[in-house]
Design a protein around this motif. Structure first.
Motif, short mmCIF file in Angstrom:
data_model
loop_
_atom_site.label_atom_id
_atom_site.label_comp_id
_atom_site.label_asym_id
_atom_site.label_seq_id
_atom_site.Cartn_x
_atom_site.Cartn_y
_atom_site.Cartn_z
N TRP A 595 0.84 -1.21 0.00
CA TRP A 595 0.00 0.00 0.00
C TRP A 595 0.87 1.26 0.00
O TRP A 595 0.65 2.20 -0.79
CB TRP A 595 -0.92 0.01 1.23
CG TRP A 595 -2.18 -0.84 1.08
CD1 TRP A 595 -2.51 -1.94 1.77
CD2 TRP A 595 -3.25 -0.57 0.20
NE1 TRP A 595 -3.71 -2.43 1.39
CE2 TRP A 595 -4.22 -1.60 0.39
CE3 TRP A 595 -3.51 0.41 -0.76
CZ2 TRP A 595 -5.41 -1.66 -0.30
CZ3 TRP A 595 -4.71 0.34 -1.45
CH2 TRP A 595 -5.65 -0.70 -1.24
N THR A 597 4.03 1.63 -0.91
CA THR A 597 4.78 1.73 -2.16
C THR A 597 3.89 2.24 -3.29
O THR A 597 4.32 3.05 -4.12
CB THR A 597 5.37 0.36 -2.54
OG1 THR A 597 6.19 -0.11 -1.46
CG2 THR A 597 6.18 0.44 -3.81
N SER A 598 2.64 1.78 -3.30
CA SER A 598 1.72 2.21 -4.35
C SER A 598 1.44 3.72 -4.24
O SER A 598 1.47 4.45 -5.25
CB SER A 598 0.41 1.43 -4.25
OG SER A 598 0.64 0.05 -4.41
N SER A 601 4.40 5.71 -5.29
CA SER A 601 4.61 5.66 -6.75
C SER A 601 3.66 6.61 -7.47
O SER A 601 4.04 7.23 -8.48
CB SER A 601 4.39 4.23 -7.25
OG SER A 601 5.31 3.35 -6.65
N VAL A 663 -0.33 -0.04 -13.25
CA VAL A 663 -1.60 0.18 -12.57
C VAL A 663 -2.60 -0.92 -12.92
O VAL A 663 -3.38 -1.40 -12.07
CB VAL A 663 -2.15 1.56 -12.92
CG1 VAL A 663 -3.60 1.71 -12.45
CG2 VAL A 663 -1.30 2.66 -12.30
N LEU A 666 -1.75 -4.01 -10.94
CA LEU A 666 -2.05 -3.82 -9.53
C LEU A 666 -3.55 -3.91 -9.26
O LEU A 666 -3.99 -4.56 -8.31
CB LEU A 666 -1.50 -2.45 -9.09
CG LEU A 666 -1.70 -2.11 -7.60
CD1 LEU A 666 -0.94 -3.09 -6.72
CD2 LEU A 666 -1.26 -0.68 -7.33
#
Length: 791
Positions: A595, A597-598, A601, A663, A666
């Motif tokens: 979470w 890291t997302s 990013s 994306v 993910l």
């Protein structure tokens, strides 16, 4: 020809029309002989039961044979002269008649006698005097034991039809048959060969039914009742037609001609059906028979036509045809032997006091006639005529089915092909998997049944097998015992019962039985399965049908069938879900590091695109607050749709494309993980083995009345930790409570019950181990007791 005795025999009690026809016939015969003066007359004898209908037919055929033979061969040097000896339906009378013919008429051969008992004496006389005996009706195989070269059987031996009977019984798979035969040489003659043939196909003869020739109706009824009270239902009847008629009339009265019975008649009865009245024929409805096959020919059809015109009231039978052919053979043999040395030589001094038998001379013509008679071969009315070892050899028999007042041909038996529908049927057209319909036409059985009788059943007035069944509360899919509320009769259902009844239906015989629940007077279960099985040993039941497990200790005092359900003992325990579903379940598909890291990013991509685009792209220019919001908007909008801001620079476009791909991966991974989390259970058993239950001192459940209690005690479970249950619902309740709340941590059930339980509670429990192996479910019986009762 001297026919004075014969004329009196025929016409003493006949009407004028028949007298005229026969008189005209013999007048023509005498006239034809008168036109052949100078021929050598050769005396031959006929020993017969004067005054009987069958003797009338035979004598007429003999005289017609001679008339036809010499009218077509006027050049022959010899003429047979028939001399009739009356045997008076008696063995001694036949011997006296033969002695008189040989001594006083010096006959060169004798035709007859009618019965096998009479023939036995005549063969001895013929052997001693060298006078050939040619019988067209003595069929007993016992006559072969005399080994006399002077005896010729111009008919078929009774044992020649044994292979046809054997093939018929083998085709339908009957395992037991009962011979029913007359108590004399004729009846007993077929038995040794018939017994051997049945042994070849493992068919048992449990007993024999022997009926005397002069038996009264009461004696016949007593014998038939004995047969009715025995289980075998397949009967082979070998007797005279007159006695068979009485037997079947009584059998129909008593009830032995109902559905389920099989009656097979030998040709001794079938070939002489014309002598049986309509009542006797009707009583044979559904009976099967072996009939002598006479091949059709033009000569036979002409002869039958002549017979019906001359003698409309007399029924021609196969014995008449053999009498005709036997006479023809004898005439041919005498002509071939010549006319030399036709005298008799005395072998004893006639001056001494000697018996009639000792006073007989030796026929000097006998050895030559014996030689020529053995070589005679021609096509007769009955088929190919040729003596092999002194008798005719059949190759075909006809199989008939008695229907109403007539007979219907349903097939044939041939020496090469066995049972066939048609004589031209090729054996290649019948495979090893062929059924009886491939070999025979449709059969109507006794009682107008169209299904094959099983051939064996317990008599209706006999004892039924007492079948014990367990009385249960739960798991009634296998065995369920209920009471009819109206009749109070026992109703037993379930898979085990259905399987048992299917086995009974597939058996080659019927078995009468009744189900008896193992219960107390109050309707509750009578005890454990061990106690139920022990009742068979005690004799209360003949067998037990149900969900009874095959165990070594039980097999020591009862017998089990092969298992029909695989079994064993399984351990089932409760399962817990490893995943807890709550308000934060939406963030569980991704770890907290992923979470963070997302989110990082997203901001990094937005900032990078702004750095590359704000110098060349007016969408990324403006006040600082606008540019900051543009960075956040552009980064997060890429998750769901394309942002409205356009990207101009090459590197910014490359970054955005790469980010779109990341994306997508993910979001798809998150969606799949969340769906699995919300819909799938990760169930794990609370207990993994029986050993863990013992180590933790947990309470366990077991089926009441089952052998499992003893197994658990052997494994070391204390009795205080063992909790019984009867139904699947009780087991579910105990497992749901757990040990701490008065329940159990695990339950032991046999595999068939375990499958039923999991089928009902599949989402809550799981089998984790099969600690005990057993052979399976089988039926229980005491073999010796059951065998004795059935037999």
């Amino acid at each position: 020809m001297r026919n004075d005795k014969l004329f009196f025999f025929f016409f003493g009690k006949r009407n004028d029309k028949l007298f005229f026809c026969v008189f005209l016939f013999f007048f023509c015969l005498e006239l034809s002989r008168g036109q052949n003066n100078g021929k050598t007359q050769v005396n031959v004898g006929v020993v017969t039961d004067v005054g009987t209908s069958y003797s009338e037919v035979a004598m007429l055929c003999i005289n017609m044979s001679l008339a036809d033979f010499y009218s077509s061969r006027p050049q022959f040097r010899t003429r047979l002269v028939v001399n009739v000896g009356d045997s008076k339906k008696d063995v001694v009378g036949a011997a006296i008649a033969a002695l008189d013919l040989i001594k006083n008429k010096q006959v060169k051969a004798i035709l007859g006698p009618w019965t096998s008992m009479q023939a036995h004496f005549l063969i001895e006389i013929g052997q001693k005097s060298q006078v050939p005996i040619v019988s067209f009706s003595a069929t007993s195989p016992f006559l072969n034991s005399l080994r006399s070269p002077y005896f010729f059987r111009a008919t078929y031996e009774d044992s020649s039809q044994v292979e046809a009977i054997k093939g018929f019984i083998k085709l339908f798979g009957w395992r037991e048959v009962v011979p029913v035969y007359i108590d004399n040489t004729f009846g007993e003659g077929i038995m040794p060969r018939l017994t051997d043939a049945l042994q070849d196909i493992n068919v048992r003869i449990p007993y024999r039914s022997v009926i005397a020739l002069n038996a009264t109706d009461q004696e016949i009824s007593v014998e038939l009742l004995k047969m009715m009270n025995r289980p075998t239902r397949v009967f082979i009847v070998h007797m005279y037609a007159s006695l068979a008629s009485r037997v079947f009339i009584k059998a129909k009265e008593i009830g032995l001609m109902k559905a389920g019975y099989v009656w097979i008649l030998t040709n001794g009865v079938i070939d002489d059906l014309s002598s049986i009245n309509e009542t006797g024929i009707e009583a044979m409805d559904g009976v099967l028979g072996i009939k002598t096959y006479i091949q059709k020919s033009q000569d036979l059809e002409k002869f039958i036509s002549r017979w019906r015109k001359i003698f409309p009231r007399l029924e021609l039978n196969v014995y008449g045809l053999w009498a005709y052919d036997g006479t023809t053979a004898l005439a041919m043999a005498i002509e071939e032997a010549g006319i030399n040395n036709m005298t008799f030589s005395n072998v004893v001094d006639t001056g001494r006091n000697v018996s009639e038998l000792e006073a007989l001379g030796l026929s000097q013509f006998g050895p030559k006639l014996l030689e020529t008679l053995s070589k005679v071969q021609f096509r007769g009315l009955g088929g190919d005529f040729h003596f092999v070892n002194g008798q005719l050899q059949p190759s075909v028999f006809e199989i008939v089915n008695m229907i109403g007042t007539g007979e219907k041909t349903i097939g044939f038996w041939t020496e090469g092909n066995g049972l066939v529908k048609q004589l031209d049927q090729q054996p290649s057209s019948m495979s090893a998997l062929s059924t009886w319909q491939d070999h025979l036409k449709q059969i109507i059985w006794p009682g107008e049944a169209d299904s094959i009788p099983k051939g064996w059943e317990i008599p209706t007035n006999g004892k039924k097998l007492r079948i014990g069944v367990p009385k249960k509360i739960g798991f009634t899919d296998l065995v369920k015992v209920t009471r009819d509320p109206i009749t109070n009769s026992t109703i037993v259902t379930g898979f085990c019962i259905d399987f048992f009844e299917a086995v009974i239906q597939a058996m080659p015989y019927d078995v009468s039985y009744e189900f008896i629940p193992f219960e107390k007077p109050d309707g509750k279960a009578g005890g454990s399965y061990n106690e139920l099985v022990y009742q068979v040993y005690l004799g209360r039941y003949d067998a037990v049908v149900g969900d009874t497990t095959v165990l070594a200790n039980r097999s020591s005092y009862v017998d089990f069938t092969f298992p029909f359900i695989k079994s064993g003992v399984g351990l089932i325990v409760s399962m817990t879900d490893a995943v807890k579903r709550d308000s934060v379940s939406l963030v569980k598909p991704l770890s907290w590091k992923l979470w963070l890291t997302s989110f990082f990013s997203f901001f990094l991509v937005g900032c990078t695109v702004w750095v590359l685009e704000h110098t060349v792209n007016p969408d990324f220019r403006g006040p600082k607050r606008f540019q900051a919001s543009t960075i956040c908007w552009f980064a997060f909008s890429t998750m769901v749709f394309a942002p409205r801001e356009r990207v101009f620079s090459f590197w910014a476009r490359a970054l955005v494309i790469t980010w779109y791909f990341l994306v997508l991966v993910l979001t798809q991974s998150y969606t799949a993980s969340l769906a699995s989390l919300l819909t799938s259970q990760q169930l794990n058993p609370t207990i993994t083995s029986m050993r863990s239950l013992l180590d933790k001192g947990e309470s366990v459940g077991y089926q009441r009345t089952s052998f499992i209690l003893g197994k658990l005690k052997e494994e070391g479970f204390p009795k205080s930790r063992l909790v019984p249950f009867d139904t699947a619902e009780e087991c579910d309740e105990l497992l749901s409570k757990g040990t701490k709340k008065g329940g159990v941590a695990g339950a032991f059930l046999e595999i068939p019950y375990l499958r039923l339980f999991l089928g009902q509670f599949c989402n809550t429990y799981k089998m984790v181990e099969e600690p005990f192996n057993v052979d399976g479910f089988g039926f229980v019986s005491s073999y010796i007791r059951t065998f004795v009762k059935l037999h």
